[in-house]
Write an enzyme that holds these catalytic residues in place. Sequence first.
Site, PDB file in Angstrom:
ATOM      1  N   SER A   1     -10.228  -6.380   8.043  1.00  0.00           N
ATOM      2  CA  SER A   1     -10.379  -7.583   8.858  1.00  0.00           C
ATOM      3  C   SER A   1     -11.847  -7.892   9.152  1.00  0.00           C
ATOM      4  O   SER A   1     -12.716  -7.019   9.061  1.00  0.00           O
ATOM      5  CB  SER A   1      -9.631  -7.428  10.188  1.00  0.00           C
ATOM      6  OG  SER A   1      -8.278  -7.150   9.946  1.00  0.00           O
TER       7      SER A   1
HETATM    8  N1  SAM Z   1      -6.559  -2.607  10.033  1.00  0.00           N
HETATM    9  C1  SAM Z   1      -6.984  -2.642   8.657  1.00  0.00           C
HETATM   10  C2  SAM Z   1      -8.395  -2.158   8.476  1.00  0.00           C
HETATM   11  O1  SAM Z   1      -9.062  -1.849   9.471  1.00  0.00           O
HETATM   12  O2  SAM Z   1      -8.818  -2.079   7.315  1.00  0.00           O
HETATM   13  C3  SAM Z   1      -6.822  -3.992   8.018  1.00  0.00           C
HETATM   14  C4  SAM Z   1      -5.443  -4.309   7.813  1.00  0.00           C
HETATM   15  S1  SAM Z   1      -5.008  -5.532   6.657  1.00  0.00           S
HETATM   16  C5  SAM Z   1      -5.557  -6.989   7.435  1.00  0.00           C
HETATM   17  C6  SAM Z   1      -3.253  -5.464   6.984  1.00  0.00           C
HETATM   18  C7  SAM Z   1      -2.602  -4.201   6.483  1.00  0.00           C
HETATM   19  O3  SAM Z   1      -1.254  -4.204   6.956  1.00  0.00           O
HETATM   20  C8  SAM Z   1      -2.534  -4.089   4.970  1.00  0.00           C
HETATM   21  O4  SAM Z   1      -3.115  -2.890   4.552  1.00  0.00           O
HETATM   22  C9  SAM Z   1      -1.035  -4.117   4.685  1.00  0.00           C
HETATM   23  O5  SAM Z   1      -0.654  -3.346   3.567  1.00  0.00           O
HETATM   24  C10 SAM Z   1      -0.460  -3.574   5.969  1.00  0.00           C
HETATM   25  N2  SAM Z   1       0.940  -3.915   6.237  1.00  0.00           N
HETATM   26  C11 SAM Z   1       1.595  -5.056   5.927  1.00  0.00           C
HETATM   27  N3  SAM Z   1       2.862  -4.984   6.337  1.00  0.00           N
HETATM   28  C12 SAM Z   1       3.024  -3.773   6.914  1.00  0.00           C
HETATM   29  C13 SAM Z   1       4.116  -3.103   7.538  1.00  0.00           C
HETATM   30  N4  SAM Z   1       5.322  -3.663   7.629  1.00  0.00           N
HETATM   31  N5  SAM Z   1       3.906  -1.858   8.029  1.00  0.00           N
HETATM   32  C14 SAM Z   1       2.682  -1.263   7.928  1.00  0.00           C
HETATM   33  N6  SAM Z   1       1.626  -1.837   7.344  1.00  0.00           N
HETATM   34  C15 SAM Z   1       1.788  -3.077   6.857  1.00  0.00           C
END
Ligand code: SAM
Length: 244
Positions: free
Chosen positions: A94
């Site tokens: 993000s």
């Molecule tokens: N917090 C992260 C970082 O600091 O790099 C960025 C996160 S990215 C915007 C969103 C993440 O949520 C992705 O890696 C995606 O694979 C994960 N994601 C999507 N749906 C999810 C779910 N149902 N459970 C867990 N993770 C999920």
Amino acid sequence: MSKVYCGLVVVLLGLMAPSALSEAATLAELQEALLDEIRLDTRETRGYTGRAKLHKSVMRAMAAVPRHEFVDRYGLDSAYANRPLPIGHGQTISQPFIVALMTDLLDPEADHVVLEIGTGSGYQAAVLSQLVNHVYTIEIIPELATKAASLLTAKGYDNVSVKAGDGYFGWPEAGPFDGIIVTAVGPDIPPALVQQLKVGGKMVLPVGTPRAAQNLTVVTKLENGGYTAEEVLPVAFVPLTGDH
Ligand code: SAM
């Protein structure tokens, strides 16, 4: 805060060879410039968030975590730009301002146990780890979960636990949580996450539709088991996936 940071750099510079020295100076400048951008974005979004400044502790945590270690495929300039970056598997780390704002909205305290949904690179978890007692974080893409877990361990973030799975259902064995951060967008507020939040605890999450209207929302758990939800800022997140 910036004075303390500069002081540390001066001590380190004295111990380094000339090329490492200029690299460290560049890194310190880039980090400081990023903190300035976060301050600016915070002021510019004050009308939405009601916050002209983020807590000093949150800014300190942002300064303490080297973002370039979480985006190793990019150079320093990109790593310290105030924008999201691809991290593989169609996912992103993000924007630093959003990481800082979400952390601030959570009102983290030193004895808190928090849950993050969407580990991604591990960066947000590392920032939270500076502020709370323990961070539990769930990532649905196993390769990202494994990579983030190894990196966090290697870099000494030993108060973070990572697991692969669908975070929509939370991590009931580790809860209840003082705070929950969700870093991917879905159309609703996951009921299991509300259930795993302590009374008075906050959940910060985007709610809406991928590639359409989304709002960063702060949920506060009430004594009767219900909650209030306040929309804070229009945002753009990747989708919360899974079969839930
Ligand atoms: N917090 C992260 C970082 O600091 O790099 C960025 C996160 S990215 C915007 C969103 C993440 O949520 C992705 O890696 C995606 O694979 C994960 N994601 C999507 N749906 C999810 C779910 N149902 N459970 C867990 N993770 C999920």
